[in-house]
Design a protein around this motif. Structure first.
Motif, PDB file in Angstrom:
ATOM      1  N   ASP A  63       0.851  -1.183   0.000  1.00  0.00           N
ATOM      2  CA  ASP A  63       0.000   0.000   0.000  1.00  0.00           C
ATOM      3  C   ASP A  63       0.893   1.241   0.000  1.00  0.00           C
ATOM      4  O   ASP A  63       2.124   1.129  -0.080  1.00  0.00           O
ATOM      5  CB  ASP A  63      -0.983  -0.017   1.177  1.00  0.00           C
ATOM      6  N   ASP A  64       0.297   2.411   0.104  1.00  0.00           N
ATOM      7  CA  ASP A  64       1.092   3.643   0.030  1.00  0.00           C
ATOM      8  C   ASP A  64       1.973   3.885   1.246  1.00  0.00           C
ATOM      9  O   ASP A  64       2.831   4.751   1.225  1.00  0.00           O
ATOM     10  CB  ASP A  64       0.216   4.864  -0.268  1.00  0.00           C
ATOM     11  N   GLN A  65       1.793   3.085   2.329  1.00  0.00           N
ATOM     12  CA  GLN A  65       2.697   3.154   3.484  1.00  0.00           C
ATOM     13  C   GLN A  65       3.725   2.012   3.461  1.00  0.00           C
ATOM     14  O   GLN A  65       4.373   1.732   4.459  1.00  0.00           O
ATOM     15  CB  GLN A  65       1.910   3.089   4.798  1.00  0.00           C
ATOM     16  N   GLN A  66       3.856   1.347   2.334  1.00  0.00           N
ATOM     17  CA  GLN A  66       4.793   0.245   2.140  1.00  0.00           C
ATOM     18  C   GLN A  66       4.451  -0.988   2.967  1.00  0.00           C
ATOM     19  O   GLN A  66       5.327  -1.818   3.256  1.00  0.00           O
ATOM     20  CB  GLN A  66       6.242   0.685   2.420  1.00  0.00           C
ATOM     21  N   ASN A  67       3.196  -1.131   3.376  1.00  0.00           N
ATOM     22  CA  ASN A  67       2.755  -2.329   4.075  1.00  0.00           C
ATOM     23  C   ASN A  67       2.461  -3.418   3.041  1.00  0.00           C
ATOM     24  O   ASN A  67       1.735  -3.175   2.070  1.00  0.00           O
ATOM     25  CB  ASN A  67       1.482  -2.053   4.894  1.00  0.00           C
ATOM     26  N   LEU A  68       3.008  -4.588   3.272  1.00  0.00           N
ATOM     27  CA  LEU A  68       2.822  -5.695   2.342  1.00  0.00           C
ATOM     28  C   LEU A  68       1.358  -6.100   2.306  1.00  0.00           C
ATOM     29  O   LEU A  68       0.755  -6.392   3.332  1.00  0.00           O
ATOM     30  CB  LEU A  68       3.693  -6.888   2.779  1.00  0.00           C
ATOM     31  N   GLU A  69       0.773  -6.083   1.113  1.00  0.00           N
ATOM     32  CA  GLU A  69      -0.595  -6.522   0.934  1.00  0.00           C
ATOM     33  C   GLU A  69      -0.646  -7.900   0.260  1.00  0.00           C
ATOM     34  O   GLU A  69      -1.453  -8.739   0.642  1.00  0.00           O
ATOM     35  CB  GLU A  69      -1.392  -5.519   0.117  1.00  0.00           C
ATOM     36  N   THR A  70       0.213  -8.112  -0.720  1.00  0.00           N
ATOM     37  CA  THR A  70       0.186  -9.357  -1.491  1.00  0.00           C
ATOM     38  C   THR A  70       1.598  -9.704  -1.937  1.00  0.00           C
ATOM     39  O   THR A  70       2.349  -8.824  -2.360  1.00  0.00           O
ATOM     40  CB  THR A  70      -0.697  -9.192  -2.748  1.00  0.00           C
TER      41      THR A  70
END
Length: 75
Positions: A63-70
């Motif tokens: 996401d835009d906060q660099q949190n891993l989504e996939t």
């Protein structure tokens, strides 16, 4: 443009399921492109993923906060 100056092109025929054909057409509309552009971008993305895998790297969507989504696996 003379024949010598034209880039060489090879035409291929594909048998696609109706679902895949619909997916391609949806992508054409989403990128405001054409079938060729969809295939070129898809191949470029696959090339990046394969090269990363060969180097022991991973392909992720964040996401835009660099949190891993996939994490893209299976390539």
């Amino acid at each position: 443009m003379t024949t010598q100056n034209r880039p060489q092109r090879i035409q291929i025929n594909l048998d696609l399921s109706p679902e895949l054909y619909e997916t391609i057409n949806n992508l054409v509309q989403q990128i405001n492109g054409d079938n060729t552009e969809v295939f070129l971008k898809a191949i470029a993305l696959l090339e990046v993923a394969v090269e990363a895998k060969l180097k022991g790297k991973h392909l992720w969507i964040t996401d835009d906060q660099q949190n891993l989504e996939t994490e893209i696996i299976g390539i």
